[in-house]
Design an enzyme around this catalytic site. Structure first.
Site, PDB file in Angstrom:
ATOM      1  N   CYS A  87       0.843  -1.200   0.000  1.00 30.10           N
ATOM      2  CA  CYS A  87       0.000   0.000   0.000  1.00 30.10           C
ATOM      3  C   CYS A  87       0.879   1.252   0.000  1.00 30.10           C
ATOM      4  O   CYS A  87       1.574   1.502  -0.984  1.00 30.10           O
ATOM      5  CB  CYS A  87      -0.997  -0.033   1.158  1.00 30.10           C
ATOM      6  SG  CYS A  87      -2.374   1.128   0.927  1.00 30.10           S
ATOM      7  N   HIS A 165      -3.723  -4.840   0.589  1.00 25.72           N
ATOM      8  CA  HIS A 165      -3.241  -5.265   1.912  1.00 25.72           C
ATOM      9  C   HIS A 165      -3.369  -6.778   2.064  1.00 25.72           C
ATOM     10  O   HIS A 165      -4.321  -7.269   2.666  1.00 25.72           O
ATOM     11  CB  HIS A 165      -4.030  -4.572   3.021  1.00 25.72           C
ATOM     12  CG  HIS A 165      -3.579  -3.175   3.301  1.00 25.72           C
ATOM     13  ND1 HIS A 165      -2.475  -2.887   4.079  1.00 25.72           N
ATOM     14  CD2 HIS A 165      -4.071  -1.979   2.893  1.00 25.72           C
ATOM     15  CE1 HIS A 165      -2.308  -1.577   4.141  1.00 25.72           C
ATOM     16  NE2 HIS A 165      -3.261  -1.000   3.418  1.00 25.72           N
ATOM     17  N   GLU A 167      -1.755  -8.594   4.012  1.00 29.52           N
ATOM     18  CA  GLU A 167      -1.417  -8.979   5.398  1.00 29.52           C
ATOM     19  C   GLU A 167      -2.519  -8.667   6.391  1.00 29.52           C
ATOM     20  O   GLU A 167      -2.378  -8.941   7.596  1.00 29.52           O
ATOM     21  CB  GLU A 167      -0.131  -8.266   5.815  1.00 29.52           C
ATOM     22  CG  GLU A 167      -0.283  -6.838   6.304  1.00 29.52           C
ATOM     23  CD  GLU A 167      -0.659  -5.784   5.268  1.00 29.52           C
ATOM     24  OE1 GLU A 167      -0.524  -4.595   5.599  1.00 29.52           O
ATOM     25  OE2 GLU A 167      -1.121  -6.122   4.154  1.00 29.52           O
TER      26      GLU A 167
END
Length: 226
Positions: A87, A165, A167
Site C-alpha cells: 500500500c 493489503h 497482510e
C-alpha cells in the site's frame, strides 16, 4: 550459516504487521519490526525489507520522516536488497525506483479481485484495497496487476510492490479504527463512512483464513524470486 535478516518498517509505533510474522516464520525467517521513529538499519546489514502501509501520503514532504525514509529506501534499492512494498509502502518503493505517486481521482475501498497481467503471476485475490493515492509503475518495472481504478502490483528486479493489503487481519484493522477515532482526518472519514468500518471488520474476520492463504502464496512468490 547466518540466517537472512528480514525487517518490516512500520510508520507509527502502534502499527502492527498483520499476518506477516507468522507467514515469514513458516518460511524459516524471523521478521523484525522497526518503527520509523527508530534509526533505520544500514542497508548493507539487510537481506529482505518490507515497507508497510500508512494513512499518510507518500508525496507529503511535510512529514518529518518521509525524506529520510525515501533516501534510505533508495539506498536499499541501490544495493539490490529484495523489498516488498505494501500500500503506502508500494507507493514509496515506486518513488524510490523512479516512479510517481499521485492523488487518485477516486478512492478504492473494499475487497477486489485484481486483473493479473502476467501468466506467471496469478494472485487475483480478492484483496482488500484501502487507498486514496496511486502509483505509476517505476521505469523498467513489470506491471503485474491492475484494477479499473489503479495499478495494483509491479516487480522490478528483486523488489515488488502491491497496492492492496495481503497482510490484513482483524487486529491490524483495529489499529486503523483507533487512528480514525483519534485524528481529525480520521474523524472526518468516520463522519461520512456510516457503518463501513463495522462491515469491513466483519468481512476481514470472515475472509481471514482465505486471505492468509492468498498472502502465503504471494509471499512465497516474492521470496522465490529472490
Amino acid at each position: 550459516m547466518k540466517s537472512p535478516r528480514a525487517i518490516a518498517i512500520i510508520h507509527a509505533d502502534t502499527d502492527v504487521p498483520g499476518s506477516l510474522p507468522e507467514l515469514f516464520g513458516e518460511q524459516g525467517l524471523d521478521l523484525d519490526i522497526v518503527s520509523i521513529s527508530q534509526a533505520l538499519p544500514a542497508p548493507e546489514a539487510l537481506d529482505i525489507v518490507v515497507v508497510m502501509g500508512s494513512p499518510e501520503s507518500a508525496y507529503d514532504h511535510r512529514l518529518s520522516w518521509l525524506d529520510a525514509e525515501l533516501s534510505w529506501l533508495k539506498a536499499v534499492q541501490a544495493r539490490g536488497v529484495p523489498t516488498l512494498g505494501i500500500c503506502f509502502g508500494s507507493q514509496l518503493l515506486a518513488r524510490a525506483l523512479g516512479g510517481q505517486v499521485y492523488r487518485n481521482s477516486t478512492a478504492e475501498i473494499g475487497w477486489t479481485e485484481v486483473q493479473t497481467l502476467q501468466d506467471e503471476w496469478a494472485h487475483k485475490g480478492p484483496w482488500l484495497n484501502f487507498h486514496f493515492d496511486a502509483f505509476t509503475p517505476p521505469p523498467g518495472s513489470t506491471l503485474l496487476a491492475k484494477t479499473d481504478l489503479a495499478p495494483q502490483a509491479y516487480r522490478k528486479g528483486k523488489s515488488m510492490g502491491v497496492q492492496f493489503h495481503p497482510e490484513i487481519d482483524a487486529q491490524m484493522f483495529d489499529t486503523w479504527t483507533d487512528y480514525w477515532r483519534h485524528t481529525e482526518e480520521g474523524q472526518r472519514f468516520l463522519a461520512s463512512a456510516g457503518d463501513l468500518p463495522e462491515r469491513m471488520r466483519a468481512e476481514i474476520q470472515a475472509k481471514e483464513a482465505g486471505n492468509r492463504a492468498n498472502c502465503r502464496l504471494l509471499l512465497e512468490d516474492f521470496l522465490g524470486a529472490i
